[in-house]
Design a protein around this motif. Structure first.
Motif, mmCIF file in Angstrom:
data_model
loop_
_atom_site.group_PDB
_atom_site.id
_atom_site.type_symbol
_atom_site.label_atom_id
_atom_site.label_comp_id
_atom_site.label_asym_id
_atom_site.label_seq_id
_atom_site.Cartn_x
_atom_site.Cartn_y
_atom_site.Cartn_z
ATOM 1 N N LEU A 97 32.537 82.557 42.512
ATOM 2 C CA LEU A 97 33.860 82.670 43.144
ATOM 3 C C LEU A 97 34.039 83.958 43.951
ATOM 4 N N LYS A 98 33.217 84.954 43.705
ATOM 5 C CA LYS A 98 33.258 86.231 44.437
ATOM 6 C C LYS A 98 34.638 86.892 44.382
ATOM 7 N N TYR A 99 35.268 86.841 43.240
ATOM 8 C CA TYR A 99 36.582 87.455 43.077
ATOM 9 C C TYR A 99 36.448 88.971 42.987
ATOM 10 N N GLY A 134 36.911 93.026 39.119
ATOM 11 C CA GLY A 134 35.525 92.589 39.185
ATOM 12 C C GLY A 134 34.612 93.678 39.727
ATOM 13 N N ASP A 175 30.868 85.835 36.919
ATOM 14 C CA ASP A 175 30.926 85.043 38.142
ATOM 15 C C ASP A 175 29.861 83.953 38.210
ATOM 16 N N GLN A 212 33.935 86.373 34.143
ATOM 17 C CA GLN A 212 33.704 87.770 34.510
ATOM 18 C C GLN A 212 32.318 87.964 35.130
#
Length: 67
Positions: free
Chosen positions: A25-27, A66, A21, A19
């Motif tokens: 991953l830049k989700y 996110g 990051d 969560q």
């Protein structure tokens, strides 16, 4: 998490790291599916801020948006 390592906070830490990051991953969204009988996982992800979105057969689908 293998049984001998459960109840040590490892899963909470891994979910928190994802969560936050830390892997870069830049989700924008994380989706998971949990067997409806897996109460421990359901509690873990609900405490981590995941929201229930649907049920398909025995799988409960959750989402985390996110920041």
């Amino acid at each position: 998490i293998f049984p001998e390592y459960q109840r040590m906070g490892l899963a909470v830490r891994v979910v928190g790291d994802i969560q936050n990051d830390i892997f870069g991953l830049k989700y924008k969204r994380i989706e998971i599916a949990i067997d409806e009988g897996n109460v421990a996982s359901i509690k873990l992800f609900e405490r981590a801020g995941f929201s229930f979105i649907s049920k398909e057969d025995e799988l409960l689908h959750y989402v985390y948006e996110g920041t």
